[in-house]
Enzyme design. Sequence first.
Site, mmCIF file in Angstrom:
data_model
loop_
_atom_site.group_PDB
_atom_site.id
_atom_site.type_symbol
_atom_site.label_atom_id
_atom_site.label_comp_id
_atom_site.label_asym_id
_atom_site.label_seq_id
_atom_site.Cartn_x
_atom_site.Cartn_y
_atom_site.Cartn_z
ATOM 1 N N TRP A 206 0.804 -1.212 0.000
ATOM 2 C CA TRP A 206 0.000 0.000 0.000
ATOM 3 C C TRP A 206 0.850 1.281 0.000
ATOM 4 C CZ3 TRP A 206 -3.919 -2.617 -1.330
ATOM 5 C CH2 TRP A 206 -4.277 -3.784 -0.678
ATOM 6 N N PHE B 5 -24.740 5.182 -13.208
ATOM 7 C CA PHE B 5 -25.718 5.882 -12.374
ATOM 8 C C PHE B 5 -26.315 4.973 -11.308
ATOM 9 C CE2 PHE B 5 -28.451 4.044 -15.581
ATOM 10 C CZ PHE B 5 -29.628 3.750 -14.904
ATOM 11 N N THR B 6 -26.281 3.663 -11.510
ATOM 12 C CA THR B 6 -26.895 2.740 -10.559
ATOM 13 C C THR B 6 -26.178 2.714 -9.209
ATOM 14 O OG1 THR B 6 -25.631 0.855 -11.404
ATOM 15 C CG2 THR B 6 -27.780 1.264 -12.404
#
Length: 195
Positions: free
Chosen positions: A73, A90-91
């Site tokens: 990381w 958009f969902t």
Amino acid sequence: MRLVVQRVKSASVTVRDDGDGLPRRISSIGPGILALVGLHVDDDASDLTYCARRLLNVRLWESGDSSSPKKPWRRHVRHMGYDVLCVSQFTLYGTLSKKDQPDYKLAMKAERARAMYDEFLNLLSGGYDGKKVHDGAFGRMMDVESVNDGPVTLVIDSREEGRRGRRDDDGAGEEEEGGGDVVVVISDRASGGEG
């Protein structure tokens, strides 16, 4: 604004051609980030800036080489020189009614969303190599394929509680809340590198 971010070994977008109905691959990347992008009805330029900065600075890869120990990381997409593939979705702001039907009233309407999505892509291209920023086909049905690496999947949400006033990931500035507006303050802590 909400992003579902996946570290991928590869990803691609295919659409059906309007003329003959045959599938046509319009974008593909090797190693990098696949970001599903949802716009909230109340999003503005500050949401775009926040999410673009976070996406380019999220540290999903390990550092080190053969001569030093690897640390997880530590490196972001720009460090690695990898690609970013954005897919409008958009969902991501869908909710379920009591009858288990999807409701998308929290999603930005298409015409405004298209302009905001294009501006988001411009912000990414401006903060990185524009040749490494790819997208799908806004407002079209798409087949999105990916080979997840890990898998590693994170959510970046500009509406997450407490985002204002926090130090940027790259140490280049701070956001302060003042009179309801977000002001980006550039500090002298920035190094000459990519952060």
